[in-house]
Design a protein around this motif. Structure first.
Motif, PDB file in Angstrom:
ATOM      1  N   ILE A 326       0.834  -1.421  -0.033  1.00 41.31           N
ATOM      2  CA  ILE A 326      -0.127  -0.111   0.097  1.00 41.31           C
ATOM      3  C   ILE A 326       0.852   1.122  -0.035  1.00 41.31           C
ATOM      4  N   PHE A 327       0.550   2.164  -1.017  1.00 43.17           N
ATOM      5  CA  PHE A 327       1.257   3.646  -1.082  1.00 43.17           C
ATOM      6  C   PHE A 327       0.248   4.334  -0.255  1.00 43.17           C
ATOM      7  N   ARG A 328       1.120   5.291   0.719  1.00 37.46           N
ATOM      8  CA  ARG A 328       0.396   6.414   1.494  1.00 37.46           C
ATOM      9  C   ARG A 328       0.931   7.813   1.245  1.00 37.46           C
ATOM     10  N   ALA A 329       0.332   8.810   1.485  1.00 36.90           N
ATOM     11  CA  ALA A 329       1.082  10.043   1.451  1.00 36.90           C
ATOM     12  C   ALA A 329       0.939  10.397   2.836  1.00 36.90           C
ATOM     13  N   HIS A 330       2.272  10.570   3.286  1.00 34.55           N
ATOM     14  CA  HIS A 330       2.579  11.057   4.858  1.00 34.55           C
ATOM     15  C   HIS A 330       3.752  12.074   4.881  1.00 34.55           C
ATOM     16  N   ILE A 334       5.960   9.745  -0.043  1.00 34.08           N
ATOM     17  CA  ILE A 334       5.117   8.622  -0.304  1.00 34.08           C
ATOM     18  C   ILE A 334       5.846   7.533   0.585  1.00 34.08           C
ATOM     19  N   GLU A 339       2.431  -2.586   5.016  1.00 33.02           N
ATOM     20  CA  GLU A 339       1.000  -3.310   4.729  1.00 33.02           C
ATOM     21  C   GLU A 339       0.725  -3.853   3.233  1.00 33.02           C
ATOM     22  N   GLU A 356      -6.925   1.158  -2.068  1.00 36.65           N
ATOM     23  CA  GLU A 356      -5.596   1.712  -1.757  1.00 36.65           C
ATOM     24  C   GLU A 356      -4.742   1.641  -3.103  1.00 36.65           C
ATOM     25  N   THR A 358      -1.461   1.112  -5.124  1.00 33.92           N
ATOM     26  CA  THR A 358      -0.199   0.101  -5.463  1.00 33.92           C
ATOM     27  C   THR A 358       0.643   0.436  -6.543  1.00 33.92           C
ATOM     28  N   GLN A 392      -7.044   9.658  -5.140  1.00 36.29           N
ATOM     29  CA  GLN A 392      -7.378   9.719  -3.669  1.00 36.29           C
ATOM     30  C   GLN A 392      -6.138   9.834  -2.626  1.00 36.29           C
ATOM     31  N   ASN A 393      -5.360   8.615  -2.834  1.00 36.87           N
ATOM     32  CA  ASN A 393      -4.365   8.428  -1.744  1.00 36.87           C
ATOM     33  C   ASN A 393      -3.176   8.946  -1.972  1.00 36.87           C
ATOM     34  N   ILE A 394      -2.719   9.604  -3.251  1.00 41.02           N
ATOM     35  CA  ILE A 394      -1.437   9.971  -3.401  1.00 41.02           C
ATOM     36  C   ILE A 394      -1.399  11.443  -4.236  1.00 41.02           C
TER      37      ILE A 394
END
Length: 643
Positions: A326-330, A334, A339, A356, A358, A392-394
């Motif tokens: 799973i790739f997330r912006a934090h 990235i 997970e 999510e 990927t 949405q996620n990145i």
């Protein structure tokens, strides 16, 4: 060997390699994590279709000579911290062991054990109220949430102490009672006198055991219903195999990746490579190993997540990054994994409910993957769902447009794998990167560039290379006993006891005495240095008589491996014929049309240059601008950075 089926179970996909009288075929199925026996039999069904032209599991199981199974489930469980809550029982003399265990890996210790520890009095087994104290300790740990217990005592008599505890526990908590808590004793696994090492071994084994037990016995029972004539063989991290009932859960840790390392060893010898670093990228992890000095490194005291355990294990490092990570912006950057979306629901582009982002989604949107031919055409990919997940996620959290988000995902993914390569291996000017696994070849050139490697090899069987690698392995069992103050008499007595165990276990494997080899050695620490000696008779070398304690090891092995002297080479011949074209997002030129080559259509010596794409049914390899490729006489791919 006539018909052999090798199955490598991964977190997202399960690979099947079929060896049938010298012919090699492959197929894949989606892993079903809620019931691993389901994807196991789906794999057998698909394999029967490959062999016979139509599914016929009953016929396959009647004719198959051997089924070998390896798995990354243990690796994935440790990486993702998914498993039972453990309770630990020790005695007062070793209460400092808690600090020692936590120092090895505070995060893993907290995830597996935490504060679920019971400390018993040193003189417990001599006290009149010992039964009540043991029951109290067990009840307190189960009330705290522990659903499996580990008992690990110190001292020279730890084996006897744990055996006495076991008698009380079995009397108070018989195994046939519903709700009886499973208890593992460290001495049941190993006679290792190093308390922390033996305790960690027991904790990790107990953590991995339930999932492996449920699957393996379910699978074996279903195989029996088909009256399969040969038992299921479990491939282990030490490079050998054994039947289900004689396999230890901790030895399945990284057994799938170990199959890849066996394949790397064969591949390196085939082409005469002396320094090879492997990346085996699946859905959940990237498994890294190295072939150097004509061997794959193995430690007598292996490592699990950097923790030293009592058993020998291959040196394979598993990084929490893969095709389904799973790739997330934090905090403006990235972050990838550990997970994973796994096979269920899978990447968003699978259309199974995943939301999510990927690298699989990014690769589809970048044009690397063909949505109609992915997974042999059995799994159509949904670009709209992939785009929604990345947006949405990145893209939105980082304030990027979709194209920039895809480029940054690609860079972050390759950079993370390259960093893990440098952290865990020794890279030189002579190093060749061997890329395999379903997602291994996809970004291999980009990973190599960031790691400072100019040559990449991709095996023809890359998509199922770990399953292919376990094709030839021996069947073996290992035994050890610790002797305090050894002499010839005690050595003979110990060896005789171990041989009795070996005869029983190897008979259960299908081999009577005289049909397998016995190899024995002594290991001890003398003057701060570990020494070993392979036994040819019952004589004890002088240095071992000075040791406080000596480990006597015995290996019973049925040799099945055959040494092959095959050689292959990469020689440039004709320019490869174009299969099709595809629009690909590139770093410098944006979206451009690039050639696509089908590996199954290419011949010995065919060559080409990047940017391009090479694909077959179950893997895709992106050839970057500035790289060239050539096909060997064995059908494998060699990529070189030009200039």
């Amino acid at each position: 060997m006539g018909l052999q089926i090798n199955i490598d179970n991964g977190g997202t996909l399960t690979d099947i390699c079929i060896l049938n009288d010298g012919l090699v075929n492959k197929t894949k199925v989606l892993t079903t994590p809620y019931d691993l026996s389901k994807c196991f039999f789906e794999g057998l069904q698909k394999a029967s279709g490959v062999i016979y032209g139509e599914p016929n599991v009953a016929r396959l199981l009647e004719e198959v000579d051997l089924i070998r199974y390896s798995t990354t489930q243990g690796t994935n469980a440790i990486c993702e911290r998914k498993g039972p809550r453990l309770g630990l029982i020790i005695h007062g003399a070793t209460k400092d062991i808690m600090v020692s265990l936590a120092e090895h890996d505070p995060e893993l210790y907290a995830a597996l054990v935490g504060n679920r520890v019971a400390i018993l009095a040193d003189d417990l087994m001599q006290r009149d109220d010992r039964d009540n104290l043991i029951v109290k300790a067990i009840n307190e740990l189960t009330a705290a949430g522990a659903n499996r217990l580990v008992v690990s005592f110190g001292g020279k008599d730890f084996i006897e102490s744990e055996a006495a505890f076991k008698k009380v526990a079995l009397r108070k908590y018989p195994r046939h009672l519903l709700g009886a808590v499973p208890i593992l004793y460290g001495s049941d696994l190993s006679a290792d006198t190093h308390l922390a090492r033996r305790t960690w071994t027991a904790l990790i084994n107990s953590f991995l055991h339930p999932a492996m037990e449920n699957f393996l016995y379910n699978a074996e029972n279903r195989l029996r219903s088909y009256r399969t004539k040969n038992p299921l063989q479990i491939f282990r991290n030490d490079g050998d195999s054994s039947r289900v009932a004689k396999s230890i859960a901790i030895k399945t840790y990284s057994s799938g990746p170990r199959g890849g390392m066996e394949g790397m060893k064969t591949f390196a010898k085939l082409y005469g490579f002396s320094d090879v670093v492997a990346i085996d990228i699946g859905g959940t992890t990237t498994d890294i190993g190295q072939f150097l000095n004509d061997t794959v490194a193995e430690k007598r005291r292996g490592n699990v997540e950097g923790i030293t355990v009592s058993f020998p294990l291959c040196e394979i490092i598993s990084a929490g990054v893969g095709g389904s990570s799973i790739f997330r912006a934090h905090e403006g950057r990235i972050v990838i994994g550990p997970e994973s979306v796994g096979a269920v629901p899978g990447p968003a582009c699978f259309g199974r409910g995943g939301k999510e982002a990927t690298i699989t989604d990014a690769s589809l949107l970048s044009g690397i993957l063909d949505p109609t031919s992915y997974f042999g055409g059995d799994l159509a990919l949904d670009a709209e769902r992939a785009a929604a997940a990345v947006e949405q996620n990145i893209a939105k959290p980082l304030g990027l447009d979709l194209e920039d988000a895809l480029q940054q995902m690609q860079y972050a993914y390759e950079e993370k794998v390259a960093v893990e390569l440098h952290r865990t291996t020794s890279i030189s000017d002579q190093t060749i990167l061997l890329a395999f696994g379903g997602a291994g070849p996809l970004n291999a050139c980009g990973v190599a560039e960031k790691a400072g490697i100019d040559t990449v090899a991709v095996p023809k069987m890359a998509a199922v290379f770990s399953a292919y690698g376990i094709g030839e392995c021996d069947i073996s069992q290992h035994y050890a006993a610790t002797v305090h103050g050894i002499d010839e008499s005690r050595l003979k007595e110990t060896i005789a006891a171990l041989k009795t165990k070996a005869a029983r276990d190897m008979y259960a494997e299908g081999f009577a005495e005289g049909r397998y080899e016995l190899r024995a050695r002594l290991v001890a620490t003398v003057d701060g240095r570990e020494i070993s000696h392979f036994l040819t008779d019952a004589a004890v070398p002088a240095p071992f008589k000075k040791a406080e304690h000596v480990e006597v090891e015995l290996k019973a092995v049925k040799v099945l491996r055959s040494e092959k002297d095959k050689q292959a080479s990469f020689k440039k011949g004709n320019k490869a014929s174009l299969h099709s074209n595809r629009t690909l997002l590139t770093k410098r030129k944006g979206r451009i049309e690039v050639p696509v080559y089908n590996l199954n259509e290419m011949k010995t010596g065919d060559y080409g240059v990047g940017p391009a794409i090479i694909e077959e049914d179950f893997f895709t390899c992106r050839v970057l601008d500035g790289w060239s490729f050539v096909i060997s006489d064995a059908g494998d791919i060699l990529l070189n950075k030009r200039g």
